[in-house]
Design an enzyme around this catalytic site. Structure first.
Site, mmCIF file in Angstrom:
data_model
loop_
_atom_site.group_PDB
_atom_site.id
_atom_site.type_symbol
_atom_site.label_atom_id
_atom_site.label_comp_id
_atom_site.label_asym_id
_atom_site.label_seq_id
_atom_site.Cartn_x
_atom_site.Cartn_y
_atom_site.Cartn_z
ATOM 1 N N THR A 122 -12.016 6.067 10.373
ATOM 2 C CA THR A 122 -12.077 5.552 11.752
ATOM 3 C C THR A 122 -11.681 6.624 12.776
ATOM 4 O OG1 THR A 122 -9.958 4.542 11.268
ATOM 5 C CG2 THR A 122 -11.844 3.079 11.370
ATOM 6 N N ASP A 160 -13.473 15.134 -4.746
ATOM 7 C CA ASP A 160 -13.578 16.450 -5.394
ATOM 8 C C ASP A 160 -14.813 16.403 -6.288
ATOM 9 O OD1 ASP A 160 -12.972 19.003 -6.571
ATOM 10 O OD2 ASP A 160 -10.850 18.642 -6.179
ATOM 11 N N LYS A 171 0.852 -1.191 0.000
ATOM 12 C CA LYS A 171 0.000 0.000 0.000
ATOM 13 C C LYS A 171 0.886 1.238 0.000
ATOM 14 C CE LYS A 171 -2.482 1.758 3.632
ATOM 15 N NZ LYS A 171 -2.437 3.237 3.709
ATOM 16 N N ASP A 231 -3.333 4.382 -2.195
ATOM 17 C CA ASP A 231 -4.306 4.874 -1.208
ATOM 18 C C ASP A 231 -4.263 6.401 -1.170
ATOM 19 O OD1 ASP A 231 -5.931 5.174 1.039
ATOM 20 O OD2 ASP A 231 -4.381 4.535 2.449
ATOM 21 N N LYS A 235 -7.260 8.351 -1.656
ATOM 22 C CA LYS A 235 -8.563 8.818 -1.131
ATOM 23 C C LYS A 235 -9.081 10.076 -1.828
ATOM 24 C CE LYS A 235 -7.861 6.971 3.573
ATOM 25 N NZ LYS A 235 -6.432 6.617 3.628
ATOM 26 N N ARG A 240 2.593 -1.182 10.916
ATOM 27 C CA ARG A 240 3.649 -1.296 11.917
ATOM 28 C C ARG A 240 3.925 -2.702 12.448
ATOM 29 N NH1 ARG A 240 1.058 3.694 14.803
ATOM 30 N NH2 ARG A 240 -0.675 2.666 13.740
HETATM 31 O O1 C5P Z 1 0.566 0.574 11.220
HETATM 32 P P1 C5P Z 1 -0.862 0.147 11.069
HETATM 33 O O2 C5P Z 1 -1.050 -1.348 10.922
HETATM 34 O O3 C5P Z 1 -1.781 0.751 12.100
HETATM 35 O O4 C5P Z 1 -1.252 0.768 9.641
HETATM 36 C C1 C5P Z 1 -2.556 0.731 9.133
HETATM 37 C C2 C5P Z 1 -2.613 1.419 7.801
HETATM 38 O O5 C5P Z 1 -3.979 1.471 7.389
HETATM 39 C C3 C5P Z 1 -2.109 2.873 7.804
HETATM 40 O O6 C5P Z 1 -1.555 3.129 6.507
HETATM 41 C C4 C5P Z 1 -3.369 3.670 8.020
HETATM 42 O O7 C5P Z 1 -3.285 4.958 7.482
HETATM 43 C C5 C5P Z 1 -4.382 2.819 7.244
HETATM 44 N N1 C5P Z 1 -5.773 3.016 7.655
HETATM 45 C C6 C5P Z 1 -6.221 2.777 8.949
HETATM 46 N N2 C5P Z 1 -7.546 2.957 9.270
HETATM 47 C C7 C5P Z 1 -8.398 3.360 8.331
HETATM 48 C C8 C5P Z 1 -7.988 3.593 7.019
HETATM 49 C C9 C5P Z 1 -6.638 3.398 6.718
HETATM 50 O O8 C5P Z 1 -5.449 2.396 9.820
HETATM 51 N N3 C5P Z 1 -9.673 3.498 8.634
#
Ligand code: C5P
Length: 232
Positions: free
Chosen positions: A119, A64, A32, A59, A61, A211
Site C-alpha cells: 500500500t 527470493d 501478527k 509476516d 514477506k 495501533r
Molecule cells: O497500527 P496499524 O493498525 O496501522 O497496523 C497495521 C499493520 O498491518 C502493521 O503491522 C502494518 O505493517 C501492516 N500492514 C499494513 N498495510 C499493508 C500491509 C501490512 O498496514 N498493506
C-alpha cells in the site's frame, strides 16, 4: 479458521510484547509477528507466543529465487505458525516452490498468503520505479489471480479491495486486511481505512489491527470492541 481479529504486535522486544500480551487474561488474540520483532528475538519469540496459546501470523514477506524461498519455508514450517506470507512479485514459480517447502511430511501446512503491491506503492512509483504501466487495481487483481493459480490461500489487501478479490478469485480465497480504524479513532498514517464493522460487511476474512489496540488506553477493551464489531 473463521473470521478473526489479528493483533499486529509491532513491538521491538519480547519484553514489550509480553507486557502487552499479559493483559489478555480471557480470549487469546490471534497475533501478527512482523520483521521487527522476529529479527530482534528470532524463532524463540514465535515458539513462546504459540506456547501461550495464541494463533500466529508470521509476516516476513519472503521474496527470493524459488529454491531459496522453498528452503526458507521448509524451516518456517517447523515453527508451527498458522499463517505466513510472501511477495506475489516473486512469480508463480516462486509461490509454488514456497508451498512445497511449507508443506510438512504429513501433508499439513500453515496458510500461505501473498502480498500484492504494497500500500506504500502508488501508481506513480509503480510506473517510474518498477516500469509497470497498468492501473494499480488491475495489477493487484492480476497478482491475486497468480497467487490463486499457484495454489496459495489468499492475499493481504485493503478492506476496500476485499469484495473485488472475492469476485475475481472466489469466496474461499482469503482476504487479510490491515488499515482498520474505529469510527471515532485516530487514522494515523493509514490512508484508506475502514471500521471493523465495514470490513465485516465487505467480506474481509481477517482484519489486522495494530495501533487502535496496542496504543489504546485499555487494549483489552479495544480488542473486545474489534471482535464484537467484526466477528459477532
Ligand atoms: O497500527 P496499524 O493498525 O496501522 O497496523 C497495521 C499493520 O498491518 C502493521 O503491522 C502494518 O505493517 C501492516 N500492514 C499494513 N498495510 C499493508 C500491509 C501490512 O498496514 N498493506
Amino acid at each position: 479458521m473463521g473470521k478473526d481479529v489479528i493483533v499486529a504486535c509491532d513491538f521491538a522486544s519480547a519484553e514489550q510484547t509480553f507486557a502487552f500480551l499479559d493483559k489478555f487474561t480471557g480470549r487469546k488474540p490471534f497475533v501478527k509477528i512482523g520483521m521487527e520483532l522476529y529479527y530482534a528475538e528470532g524463532p524463540a519469540i514465535v515458539r513462546e507466543i504459540k506456547a501461550r496459546g495464541h494463533k500466529i501470523f508470521l509476516d516476513l514477506k519472503l521474496h527470493d529465487i524459488p529454491n531459496t524461498v522453498k528452503k526458507a519455508m521448509a524451516v518456517l514450517r517447523n515453527l508451527d505458525v498458522d499463517i505466513t506470507n510472501l511477495h506475489a512479485a516473486g512469480t508463480k514459480n516462486m509461490m509454488r516452490a514456497a508451498l512445497e517447502g511449507l508443506t510438512r511430511e504429513d501433508g499439513t501446512r500453515p496458510l500461505l498468503i501473498a502480498v500484492t503491491q504494497l500500500t506504500s506503492t502508488d501508481q506513480q512509483s509503480m510506473e517510474e520505479d518498477l516500469l509497470i504501466e497498468k492501473p494499480i487495481d488491475q495489477v493487484v487483481m492480476h497478482y491475486a489471480s497468480c497467487a490463486k493459480e499457484a495454489g496459495l490461500d489468499g492475499i493481504v489487501c485493503s478492506p476496500l479491495e476485499a469484495g473485488k478479490v472475492h469476485d475475481t478469485c472466489g469466496k474461499n480465497f482469503l482476504t487479510i486486511t490491515p488499515g482498520v480504524r474505529f469510527a471515532d479513532g485516530d487514522v494515523g498514517d493509514q490512508k484508506r481505512v475502514m471500521t471493523p464493522a465495514q470490513a465485516k460487511e465487505i467480506g474481509s476474512d481477517y482484519i489486522v489491527v495494530g495501533r487502535p489496540i496496542t496504543a489504546a488506553a485499555d487494549p483489552v477493551a479495544a480488542y473486545e470492541r474489534c471482535v464484537a464489531e467484526f466477528c459477532d
